[in-house]
Design a protein around this motif. Structure first.
Motif, PDB file in Angstrom:
ATOM      1  N   UNK A  27       0.837  -1.200   0.000  1.00  0.00           N
ATOM      2  CA  UNK A  27       0.000   0.000   0.000  1.00  0.00           C
ATOM      3  C   UNK A  27       0.873   1.252   0.000  1.00  0.00           C
ATOM      4  N   UNK A  28       1.925   1.208   0.771  1.00  0.00           N
ATOM      5  CA  UNK A  28       2.826   2.370   0.820  1.00  0.00           C
ATOM      6  C   UNK A  28       3.498   2.583  -0.545  1.00  0.00           C
ATOM      7  N   UNK A  29       3.824   1.490  -1.210  1.00  0.00           N
ATOM      8  CA  UNK A  29       4.437   1.603  -2.538  1.00  0.00           C
ATOM      9  C   UNK A  29       3.454   2.243  -3.521  1.00  0.00           C
ATOM     10  N   UNK A  30       2.181   1.844  -3.432  1.00  0.00           N
ATOM     11  CA  UNK A  30       1.181   2.423  -4.337  1.00  0.00           C
ATOM     12  C   UNK A  30       0.963   3.905  -4.011  1.00  0.00           C
ATOM     13  N   UNK A  31       0.994   4.239  -2.733  1.00  0.00           N
ATOM     14  CA  UNK A  31       0.909   5.665  -2.362  1.00  0.00           C
ATOM     15  C   UNK A  31       2.104   6.430  -2.935  1.00  0.00           C
ATOM     16  N   UNK A  32       3.281   5.829  -2.836  1.00  0.00           N
ATOM     17  CA  UNK A  32       4.488   6.475  -3.360  1.00  0.00           C
ATOM     18  C   UNK A  32       4.322   6.755  -4.854  1.00  0.00           C
ATOM     19  N   UNK A  33       3.790   5.766  -5.568  1.00  0.00           N
ATOM     20  CA  UNK A  33       3.569   5.930  -7.010  1.00  0.00           C
ATOM     21  C   UNK A  33       2.581   7.070  -7.274  1.00  0.00           C
ATOM     22  N   UNK A  34       1.553   7.164  -6.448  1.00  0.00           N
ATOM     23  CA  UNK A  34       0.562   8.235  -6.610  1.00  0.00           C
ATOM     24  C   UNK A  34       1.195   9.608  -6.359  1.00  0.00           C
ATOM     25  N   UNK A  35       2.060   9.706  -5.351  1.00  0.00           N
ATOM     26  CA  UNK A  35       2.742  10.978  -5.079  1.00  0.00           C
ATOM     27  C   UNK A  35       3.661  11.356  -6.246  1.00  0.00           C
ATOM     28  N   UNK A  95      11.633  -0.099  -5.906  1.00  0.00           N
ATOM     29  CA  UNK A  95      10.662  -0.860  -6.697  1.00  0.00           C
ATOM     30  C   UNK A  95       9.749   0.069  -7.489  1.00  0.00           C
ATOM     31  N   UNK A  96       9.393   1.195  -6.873  1.00  0.00           N
ATOM     32  CA  UNK A  96       8.545   2.163  -7.573  1.00  0.00           C
ATOM     33  C   UNK A  96       9.295   2.719  -8.793  1.00  0.00           C
ATOM     34  N   UNK A  97      10.587   2.975  -8.617  1.00  0.00           N
ATOM     35  CA  UNK A  97      11.368   3.462  -9.766  1.00  0.00           C
ATOM     36  C   UNK A  97      11.433   2.395 -10.868  1.00  0.00           C
ATOM     37  N   UNK A  98      11.581   1.138 -10.486  1.00  0.00           N
ATOM     38  CA  UNK A  98      11.591   0.074 -11.501  1.00  0.00           C
ATOM     39  C   UNK A  98      10.266   0.049 -12.261  1.00  0.00           C
ATOM     40  N   UNK A  99       9.173   0.221 -11.521  1.00  0.00           N
ATOM     41  CA  UNK A  99       7.852   0.222 -12.166  1.00  0.00           C
ATOM     42  C   UNK A  99       7.744   1.365 -13.169  1.00  0.00           C
ATOM     43  N   UNK A 100       8.296   2.524 -12.797  1.00  0.00           N
ATOM     44  CA  UNK A 100       8.254   3.676 -13.714  1.00  0.00           C
ATOM     45  C   UNK A 100       9.103   3.392 -14.956  1.00  0.00           C
ATOM     46  N   UNK A 123       8.127  10.949 -12.367  1.00  0.00           N
ATOM     47  CA  UNK A 123       9.325  11.682 -12.794  1.00  0.00           C
ATOM     48  C   UNK A 123      10.541  10.749 -12.782  1.00  0.00           C
ATOM     49  N   UNK A 124      11.611  11.167 -13.421  1.00  0.00           N
ATOM     50  CA  UNK A 124      12.887  10.466 -13.281  1.00  0.00           C
ATOM     51  C   UNK A 124      13.302  10.604 -11.815  1.00  0.00           C
ATOM     52  N   UNK A 125      13.844   9.531 -11.267  1.00  0.00           N
ATOM     53  CA  UNK A 125      14.131   9.535  -9.820  1.00  0.00           C
ATOM     54  C   UNK A 125      15.596   9.263  -9.527  1.00  0.00           C
TER      55      UNK A 125
END
Ligand SMILES: [Zn+2]
Length: 402
Positions: free
Chosen positions: A89-97, A121-126, A134-136
């Protein structure tokens, strides 16, 4: 991404004005070729029949860069309410932010403190195209001495005491994928009340070890520092950016050393402002008091740094109380209110920020650079507040995402 460039997909974008990250360019034209910029200004002359889009009355800027965010958190008065949520859930929130940040015109961010490494992991998803972000540039966990702050921000700190533990902490972040190491050189405002932001943390030896271990692996170092002793130790240890830097004005020699060596100041004006004057309830009184004590120092330091030629890169510290993702451009308004011109504030958020996060390809509109653009209705070069409205268009690597 490269295949789009090979296929020769050309797009000419025109508007009323264009700022390339350093200067204003006339005419306001930029030619994209796939995911890169092919030409800017008068040189942007596509062959007959190329696609063309005009944003009448608008300002074209390089995609903005926020050098200090925490994508995992979200500006709650009390971030600990999320501590029991599952990592997914926190990862999905991170993606939303991240998406909100991108939609506000910020095509690159430097995240200087995530939680439990889920931001990697969020950066990998992007990068796989699963989400829009954004680029991270990522720091992973914050390297810190044993401190009360680590109790408050669970999963965000890697406590390390002693030179070898500090080196190991750095290596753990780099192994996880970090490009930058965030290190605590002083206490924090948002830690339990007895932790003093003015007090130095980590010894000079430990700081030097962190910097050496990071630089040897090609990572840069961002030092959180409020008090002047911690700022001085961090600069002497060779860090690349000073985050907050609240009391820098107390020793002009340190500021001059930063100017000379090109150590960036990331002032995060917005963060302290909202903690000192919270627009809603929930921030403990002792923390509000710590912020209030430092507001004048923050302002004096900003003016001193500007005066002495310290390179200033924009960072919001988005995620501190009421400091929400997607409202990052407020920081530029504050920078202008303290003496920057609109063009200086935009440069601090584009070309200067790109140097601070060590991105060779972001932050300027020039041939060969990323086709990252943000376009606003109105004249952002005359009125910086324009950037607080929703952008008319955002391009990330040549792809229109807004
Ligand atoms: Zn921060």
């Amino acid at each position: 991404m490269y295949s789009a460039a090979i296929s020769g997909a050309l797009l000419l974008i025109t508007a009323a004005r264009l700022f390339d990250g350093t200067d204003r360019v006339r005419p306001a034209r930029v030619l994209l070729e796939g995911d890169r910029i092919a030409a800017v200004g008068a040189a942007a002359r596509p062959p007959e029949g190329a696609a063309e889009i005009e944003f009448a009355g608008a300002t074209i800027l390089p995609g903005l860069i926020d050098c200090h965010v925490h994508l995992v958190d979200e500006g709650l008065a009390d971030a600990t309410v999320r501590d029991r949520e599952p990592g997914a859930l926190r990862a999905l929130r991170t993606a939303d932010h991240a998406r909100r940040t991108l939609e506000a015109g910020f095509t690159s961010v430097r995240d200087v403190g995530g939680r439990d490494h889920l931001e990697f992991g969020v950066r990998m998803a992007a990068r796989e195209g699963l989400i829009r972000a954004p680029r991270m540039t990522l720091a992973g966990k914050i390297v810190s001495q044993t401190t009360a702050g680590a109790r408050m921000w669970r999963g965000m700190y890697r406590e390390a005491d002693g030179v070898w533990d500090a080196v190991r902490a750095v290596r753990e972040q780099i192994a996880a994928g970090a490009d930058v190491i965030k290190v605590m050189a002083t206490g924090a405002v948002l830690a339990p009340g007895h932790e003093r932001p003015g007090a130095a943390q980590l010894s000079p030896e430990e700081l030097r070890a962190v910097v050496e271990a990071a630089h040897r692996s090609g990572a840069s170092v961002a030092a959180h520092a409020h008090g002047i002793d911690g700022i001085r130790s961090a600069v002497e240890a060779g860090v690349d950016t000073i985050e907050h830097g609240t009391h820098l004005h107390e020793d002009r020699a340190v500021a001059k050393a930063m100017a000379r060596r090109g150590v960036f100041l990331v002032p995060t004006l917005k963060a302290l402002g909202y903690i000192a004057d919270p627009p809603g309830p929930g921030v403990p009184e002792e923390i509000v008091a710590k912020a209030r004590e430092r507001r004048a120092d923050r302002d004096t330091t900003f003016r001193t740094a500007l005066d002495l030629g310290v390179p200033i890169a924009m960072g919001t510290d988005a995620a501190t109380p009421f400091n929400r993702h997607g409202e990052n451009a407020e920081e530029l308004t504050l920078m202008v209110s303290l003496g920057m011109t609109a063009e200086q504030a935009i440069a601090a958020s584009t070309s200067v920020a790109a140097r601070a996060i060590r991105s060779a390809d972001a932050g300027s509109l020039a041939p060969g650079k990323f086709a990252d653009l943000a376009i606003w209705d109105g004249d952002a070069l005359a009125d910086i507040a324009v950037l607080r409205s929703a952008p008319r268009a955002v391009y990330l690597g040549g792809l229109r995402v807004v």
